[in-house]
Design a protein around this motif. Structure first.
Motif, short mmCIF file in Angstrom:
data_model
loop_
_atom_site.label_atom_id
_atom_site.label_comp_id
_atom_site.label_asym_id
_atom_site.label_seq_id
_atom_site.Cartn_x
_atom_site.Cartn_y
_atom_site.Cartn_z
N ALA A 70 0.81 -1.22 0.00
CA ALA A 70 0.00 0.00 0.00
C ALA A 70 0.84 1.27 0.00
N PHE A 71 2.06 1.20 0.55
CA PHE A 71 2.88 2.41 0.72
C PHE A 71 4.13 2.37 -0.17
N ASP A 72 4.67 3.56 -0.38
CA ASP A 72 5.93 3.66 -1.11
C ASP A 72 7.13 3.50 -0.18
N TYR A 73 6.95 3.86 1.08
CA TYR A 73 8.04 3.76 2.05
C TYR A 73 7.47 3.58 3.45
N THR A 74 8.28 3.02 4.32
CA THR A 74 7.94 2.91 5.74
C THR A 74 9.18 3.26 6.55
N ILE A 75 8.93 3.85 7.74
CA ILE A 75 10.01 4.07 8.70
C ILE A 75 9.56 3.53 10.05
N GLN A 84 9.02 -7.75 8.99
CA GLN A 84 8.24 -8.30 7.87
C GLN A 84 7.03 -7.44 7.56
N ARG A 85 6.37 -6.93 8.57
CA ARG A 85 5.20 -6.06 8.35
C ARG A 85 5.61 -4.79 7.60
N LEU A 86 6.78 -4.26 7.91
CA LEU A 86 7.27 -3.07 7.21
C LEU A 86 7.53 -3.38 5.74
N LEU A 87 8.14 -4.53 5.48
CA LEU A 87 8.43 -4.94 4.11
C LEU A 87 7.16 -5.23 3.33
N GLN A 88 6.19 -5.86 3.98
CA GLN A 88 4.94 -6.19 3.31
C GLN A 88 4.11 -4.95 2.98
N ALA A 89 4.29 -3.90 3.77
CA ALA A 89 3.48 -2.70 3.59
C ALA A 89 3.90 -1.86 2.40
N VAL A 90 5.15 -2.06 1.91
CA VAL A 90 5.64 -1.21 0.81
C VAL A 90 5.56 -1.93 -0.53
N PRO A 107 6.37 -3.83 -3.75
CA PRO A 107 7.40 -4.84 -4.03
C PRO A 107 8.35 -4.41 -5.14
N VAL A 108 7.99 -3.35 -5.87
CA VAL A 108 8.79 -2.90 -7.01
C VAL A 108 9.82 -1.85 -6.60
N HIS A 109 9.41 -0.92 -5.72
CA HIS A 109 10.31 0.19 -5.39
C HIS A 109 10.30 0.58 -3.91
N GLY A 110 9.58 -0.15 -3.07
CA GLY A 110 9.40 0.23 -1.67
C GLY A 110 10.70 0.38 -0.91
N ARG A 111 10.74 1.40 -0.04
CA ARG A 111 11.94 1.65 0.77
C ARG A 111 11.58 1.63 2.25
N VAL A 112 12.51 1.16 3.07
CA VAL A 112 12.28 0.98 4.50
C VAL A 112 13.49 1.50 5.28
N MET A 113 13.22 2.22 6.37
CA MET A 113 14.28 2.67 7.27
C MET A 113 13.92 2.26 8.69
N ILE A 114 14.86 1.60 9.38
CA ILE A 114 14.64 1.11 10.75
C ILE A 114 15.75 1.61 11.66
#
Length: 324
Positions: A146-151, A170-176, A178-185
């Motif tokens: 659903a999202f383009d990025y998560t933090i 995993q929830r952060l990865l699933q929320a972005v 699959p093609v371009h999603g970015r995550v910061m933890i």
């Protein structure tokens, strides 16, 4: 007369020393062993605590970490993201250099913190309303991608088991996407810098550079300030001048005992632990770990670790999803 004054001064100095020692003991970080169900432990030592200290806590959390600020500043215009465990929402107004270029929705379990986050960045006479949601970081209330990025900043370390921390990643990865999603933890580290007020007890130092192989479960106390406590009717007056030496000295432990102390649960991450947790989370979703160029077939899905490291008593990792 002079002897009397000096005696009172000496007693007050001794009382202050005792009070400072008592408060220092309150502030000390203590190792713990979790015997409760992890969810019960978090309810008592995380969620209940933050609802109690929300206002005082928020007043101490206002400056963004530089790496996170840059992460948000580099995002393409129009992207929509999730701040999972938003707290007082200090990252919701960012990027400061491109206000309104992206939309970050804040999620948190603390209703009291969410009330503050809802108006993060507001100025006197200019009330701004942010998008915030009450929920659990382990929940799956969003459609996949659903999202383009998560933090997730200073949140996952509050989860009381390895499996729950892995699920949060995993929830952060699933929320972005699959093609371009970015995550910061970001999580707190066992390795604290010289400016930190915390000293982390470690039970195992057999890891690299004499750091522990695994993180430490600890209680980090939150001590309400005297100013905060005065506002609630405590500490209205200092020790009365008519008090005797014994009365003055015996008052110090009483004053210290009246200051509320809230023990917050943290899993302090060891060196390399966040990266390993991330790899386990990625592989648990059936995704490759590595760059898109490493894929040996079309249609492969994976996660690349863009950067990882340590900053000011925190470990961090930045991830990007891809499809070959």
């Amino acid at each position: 007369m002079l002897d009397s004054v000096l005696s009172q001064y000496s007693c007050r100095t001794h009382t202050t020393t005792i009070l400072i020692q008592s408060i220092c003991e309150m502030n000390s970080v203590k190792s713990i062993t979790i015997i409760d169900d992890p969810q019960v432990h978090e309810d008592q030592h995380v969620h209940a605590v933050y609802d109690q200290i929300a206002s005082h806590f928020s007043s101490t959390r206002y400056k963004p970490w530089p790496i996170i600020a840059k992460f948000l500043s580099d995002l393409p215009t129009g992207w929509i993201g999730l701040d999972s465990g938003t707290g007082n929402g200090k990252y919701l107004p960012l990027p400061a250099d491109r206000l309104g270029s992206v939309l970050t929705i804040g999620l948190d379990r603390s209703r009291n913190l969410l009330q503050i986050a809802q108006h993060a960045g507001s100025e006197p006479g200019c009330l701004i309303t942010r998008e915030v949601v009450w929920g659990d970081i382990l929940g799956s209330g969003w459609r996949l991608g659903a999202f383009d990025y998560t933090i997730s900043i200073a949140t996952i370390h509050h989860l009381a088991s390895h499996d729950r921390r892995k699920l949060a990643v995993q929830r952060l990865l699933q929320a972005v996407s699959p093609v371009h999603g970015r995550v910061m933890i970001y999580v707190w580290a066992v390795e604290q810098d010289e400016l930190s007020k915390r000293s982390i007890p470690t039970s195992d130092t057999d890891g690299p550079d004499h750091y522990p192989l695994t993180g430490e479960d600890v209680f980090v106390p939150w001590v309400m300030s005297q100013k905060q406590h005065t506002a609630k009717g405590k500490f209205k007056n200092d020790i009365p001048s008519s008090a005797t030496s014994k009365e003055v000295v015996s008052t110090a432990p009483t004053l210290a005992a009246e200051i509320p102390v809230y023990n917050r649960y943290y899993h302090m991450f060891a060196k390399g632990e966040l990266k390993q947790l991330t790899i386990q989370a990625v592989e648990g979703l059936g995704l490759m770990v590595g760059s898109r160029e490493s894929a040996n077939a079309k249609g492969c899905r994976g996660v690349e670790i863009i950067q990882e490291g340590w900053e000011r008593s925190n470990y961090y990792v930045e991830l990007r999803r891809w499809v070959s």
